[in-house]
Design a protein around this motif. Structure first.
Motif, PDB file in Angstrom:
ATOM      1  N   ASP A 147     -39.489  20.571 -11.269  1.00 53.38           N
ATOM      2  CA  ASP A 147     -40.037  21.269 -10.243  1.00 53.38           C
ATOM      3  C   ASP A 147     -40.462  22.650 -10.019  1.00 53.38           C
ATOM      4  O   ASP A 147     -40.772  23.419  -9.268  1.00 53.38           O
ATOM      5  CB  ASP A 147     -39.052  21.216  -8.842  1.00 53.38           C
ATOM      6  N   GLY A 148     -40.425  23.411 -11.319  1.00 55.05           N
ATOM      7  CA  GLY A 148     -40.732  24.635 -11.727  1.00 55.05           C
ATOM      8  C   GLY A 148     -39.778  25.602 -11.412  1.00 55.05           C
ATOM      9  O   GLY A 148     -40.011  26.952 -11.482  1.00 55.05           O
ATOM     10  N   LEU A 149     -38.558  25.199 -11.121  1.00 55.43           N
ATOM     11  CA  LEU A 149     -37.503  26.020 -10.898  1.00 55.43           C
ATOM     12  C   LEU A 149     -36.789  26.332 -12.070  1.00 55.43           C
ATOM     13  O   LEU A 149     -36.664  25.389 -13.243  1.00 55.43           O
ATOM     14  CB  LEU A 149     -36.558  25.460  -9.894  1.00 55.43           C
ATOM     15  N   VAL A 150     -36.096  27.433 -12.062  1.00 55.49           N
ATOM     16  CA  VAL A 150     -35.308  28.065 -13.412  1.00 55.49           C
ATOM     17  C   VAL A 150     -33.774  27.620 -13.221  1.00 55.49           C
ATOM     18  O   VAL A 150     -33.219  27.833 -12.245  1.00 55.49           O
ATOM     19  CB  VAL A 150     -35.510  29.482 -13.677  1.00 55.49           C
ATOM     20  N   ARG A 151     -33.424  26.825 -14.305  1.00 58.81           N
ATOM     21  CA  ARG A 151     -31.916  26.268 -14.296  1.00 58.81           C
ATOM     22  C   ARG A 151     -31.202  26.627 -15.587  1.00 58.81           C
ATOM     23  O   ARG A 151     -32.081  26.850 -16.563  1.00 58.81           O
ATOM     24  CB  ARG A 151     -32.060  24.648 -14.152  1.00 58.81           C
ATOM     25  N   ALA A 180     -46.658  29.261 -15.455  1.00 56.22           N
ATOM     26  CA  ALA A 180     -46.830  28.268 -16.706  1.00 56.22           C
ATOM     27  C   ALA A 180     -46.464  26.898 -16.040  1.00 56.22           C
ATOM     28  O   ALA A 180     -47.373  26.056 -16.573  1.00 56.22           O
ATOM     29  CB  ALA A 180     -45.932  28.813 -17.737  1.00 56.22           C
ATOM     30  N   TRP A 181     -45.569  26.664 -15.353  1.00 57.78           N
ATOM     31  CA  TRP A 181     -45.496  25.463 -14.836  1.00 57.78           C
ATOM     32  C   TRP A 181     -46.523  24.894 -13.917  1.00 57.78           C
ATOM     33  O   TRP A 181     -46.991  23.652 -14.046  1.00 57.78           O
ATOM     34  CB  TRP A 181     -44.133  25.314 -14.054  1.00 57.78           C
ATOM     35  N   LEU A 182     -46.908  25.826 -13.145  1.00 59.11           N
ATOM     36  CA  LEU A 182     -48.209  25.216 -12.386  1.00 59.11           C
ATOM     37  C   LEU A 182     -49.255  24.993 -13.009  1.00 59.11           C
ATOM     38  O   LEU A 182     -50.014  24.192 -12.596  1.00 59.11           O
ATOM     39  CB  LEU A 182     -48.660  26.434 -11.358  1.00 59.11           C
ATOM     40  N   TYR A 201     -38.428  30.976  -2.374  1.00 61.45           N
ATOM     41  CA  TYR A 201     -37.409  30.662  -1.562  1.00 61.45           C
ATOM     42  C   TYR A 201     -36.582  29.517  -2.011  1.00 61.45           C
ATOM     43  O   TYR A 201     -35.291  29.388  -1.595  1.00 61.45           O
ATOM     44  CB  TYR A 201     -37.704  30.378  -0.168  1.00 61.45           C
ATOM     45  N   THR A 202     -36.963  28.600  -2.600  1.00 62.76           N
ATOM     46  CA  THR A 202     -36.528  27.322  -3.276  1.00 62.76           C
ATOM     47  C   THR A 202     -35.529  27.743  -4.224  1.00 62.76           C
ATOM     48  O   THR A 202     -34.351  27.223  -4.352  1.00 62.76           O
ATOM     49  CB  THR A 202     -37.321  26.176  -3.600  1.00 62.76           C
TER      50      THR A 202
END
Length: 532
Positions: free
Chosen positions: A150-154, A169-171, A290-291
């Motif tokens: 989902d493009g978030l960093v984990r 880069a994800w987009l 925000y996510t």
């Protein structure tokens, strides 16, 4: 909405039905859908199709979200049900058997598949405390695999370092893909579907102008918005213009009918260059920003980010003021119109959401969580990651310098000078000339008598003195601000805040505005609202 005790729905499917779907063939992989209600650019669907010859797409109706414990209005649940029916069609359109619906504790449902030899995969998502505990137990007890995409960093100590570059880069990367011809899409008959759930829980929305859910409706809305995106900048602030001038995609993104990446790619490739395009794309980054905050700290939903502001306004809790705000009877026409619009339609544009939050917390001086919960209940696009982080940011509970404090009278003059929005939702003020709609209580008595609108009778006086209340709040908030800035210098609090500039940005705020370097005024300066 009814209660789970009244709902004649068993936990389904039963173990025998799960065993029957396997038959003599080896089990495959269950795709557990939650807030990713699409088959395109879906990391869980792609992963399942890559690893198995058979998949069972599954959605579990969790009683915790559908009974009286849930925090969603009936209209949002009905929108969700539209999305699920559409997801079922998506699987059937690729010659699959469709979506399996189940009911009960998700872990009990998934456990029946795991016991029968099925693997389970789901898209990783940012959730609050309940969802995080649920997913943790699913991983530990059942071996559920959560696929990020989902493009978030984990799984990094400093998720905000290089964050913008990673999201960019994800987009720009290719969407997740799968070949429906390579996998059999199976279905378990359970007797559960959206109609059965709606009947069992008494879901019957009275809201108006609620959009139709589902990917088909989302794609049509995206195409239509892209064609008029040049008008977007001039359509977002006025609540009248924003109704049809904004994209209207937020509920579809909330339920994953479209991925943020899909929307970005469509707009990037098909929208004309210009301010409208760049402004909308920036909103997609804000969505991820925000996510990411909720992913970094689930406490956004129930605790002030900055401990200095924990419980702020709690000692001033006045149920009558809260009730007047919820009903749209504060005596501030733009606030009242907005709150009534929210209650009836489940929608408000961003500026009016911010206005209502500001007046609630800064002027009425009421505890933030009650207001945030009310918004989350009624919004069709109610997304915990967006709603609660925005409320805390708007109220000033993070500890960043500056207050976004809205003037409800100025908003009438700026955003509804002819009074069309105000009088649509506050019809008792319709006879009053538009020039008096920003502050009806100041209209000359002769004018009030002439048009038949007596403030204090047909419409209430302001429930508080705006100038005095705003001044009092700024003084109280400013007195606490230097200590709050100092707390941002602590690594644990800085991680909670999840600022776009990371820990270094939080440290800079502490150094520049903390107790040893700033006076109270630094924490109460007005921020340019158009910058947000």
């Amino acid at each position: 909405m009814g209660s789970s005790a009244d709902a004649p729905l068993p936990t389904t499917p039963d173990a025998e039905a799960v065993r029957a779907v396997a038959g003599s063939e080896p089990p495959g992989t269950v795709v557990w859908h939650r807030d990713d209600l699409r088959i395109a650019d879906n990391p869980a669907v792609a992963a399942a199709a890559d690893e198995a010859d058979r998949i069972v797409p599954l959605f579990v109706f969790d009683p915790g979200f559908h009974d009286e414990r849930g925090a969603a209005c009936d209209a949002r649940i009905e929108f969700l049900h539209d999305c699920l029916r559409d997801l079922d069609r998506q699987y059937r359109d690729v010659d699959g058997a469709g979506l399996t619906y189940a009911h009960g504790d998700p872990l009990n449902v998934l456990g029946r598949f795991v016991d029968a030899g099925w693997d389970v995969v789901a898209s990783a998502s940012a959730t609050g405390r309940y969802g995080r505990r649920r997913d943790g137990r699913a991983r530990e007890r059942l071996g559920v695999r959560f696929v990020a995409g989902d493009g978030l960093v984990r799984d990094t100590d400093r998720p905000r370092e290089g964050w913008s570059d990673r999201v960019e880069a994800w987009l720009a990367s290719d969407p997740f893909d799968w070949d429906p011809r390579s996998v059999a899409v199976e279905r378990v008959e359970t007797g559960i579907d959206p109609e059965a759930v709606a009947d069992a829980y008494g879901i019957d929305s009275a809201k108006t102008r609620v959009p139709t859910g589902g990917r088909e409706a989302a794609r049509e809305r995206l195409r239509e918005f892209t064609a008029r995106i040049a008008d977007y900048p001039g359509s977002i602030s006025s609540p009248l213009d924003a109704r049809d001038g904004t994209s209207g995609l937020s509920p579809y993104l909330r339920f994953g009918c479209l991925s943020v990446r899909e929307v970005h790619r469509h707009v990037d490739e098909r929208a004309p260059d210009g301010r409208g395009k760049s402004m909308f794309v920036s909103r997609l980054y804000w969505n991820r920003h925000y996510t990411q905050k909720l992913l970094d700290w689930p406490g956004w939903l129930d605790r002030a980010v900055n401990p200095v502001y924990e419980g702020f306004n709690r000692d001033r809790h006045d149920p009558d003021l809260v009730a007047a705000w919820k009903r749209g009877e504060t005596g501030f026409p733009m606030v009242d119109a907005s709150m009534r619009c929210l209650r009836e339609t489940g929608w408000l544009n961003f500026r009016m959401r911010a206005l209502c939050a500001s007046v609630y917390f800064h002027v009425l001086q009421q505890p933030w969580r009650i207001g945030a919960d009310h918004f989350y209940e009624h919004l069709i696009d109610g997304d915990p990651a967006i709603n609660y982080t925005q409320w805390q940011s708007q109220c000033g509970l993070v500890g960043r310098p500056g207050l976004r404090l809205y003037d409800p009278r100025k908003q009438v003059r700026d955003q509804d000078p002819d009074g069309e929005f105000v009088t649509r939702w506050v019809p008792e003020l319709a006879p009053l000339p538009a020039a008096h709609l920003d502050a009806p209580e100041k209209a000359p008595l002769a004018v009030q008598r002439e048009v038949g609108v007596e403030v204090g009778e047909e419409y209430p006086y302001p429930v508080v003195d705006y100038e005095a209340a705003r001044s009092e709040f700024r003084e109280r908030y400013g007195a606490a601000y230097p200590a709050a800035a100092d707390r941002l210098g602590e690594e644990a609090i800085a991680r909670r805040a999840s600022l776009s500039g990371g820990l270094d940005a939080a440290g800079s705020i502490a150094a520049d505005h903390g107790e040893s370097h700033a006076d109270a005024a630094d924490g109460t300066a007005q921020t340019d609202l158009d910058d947000f």
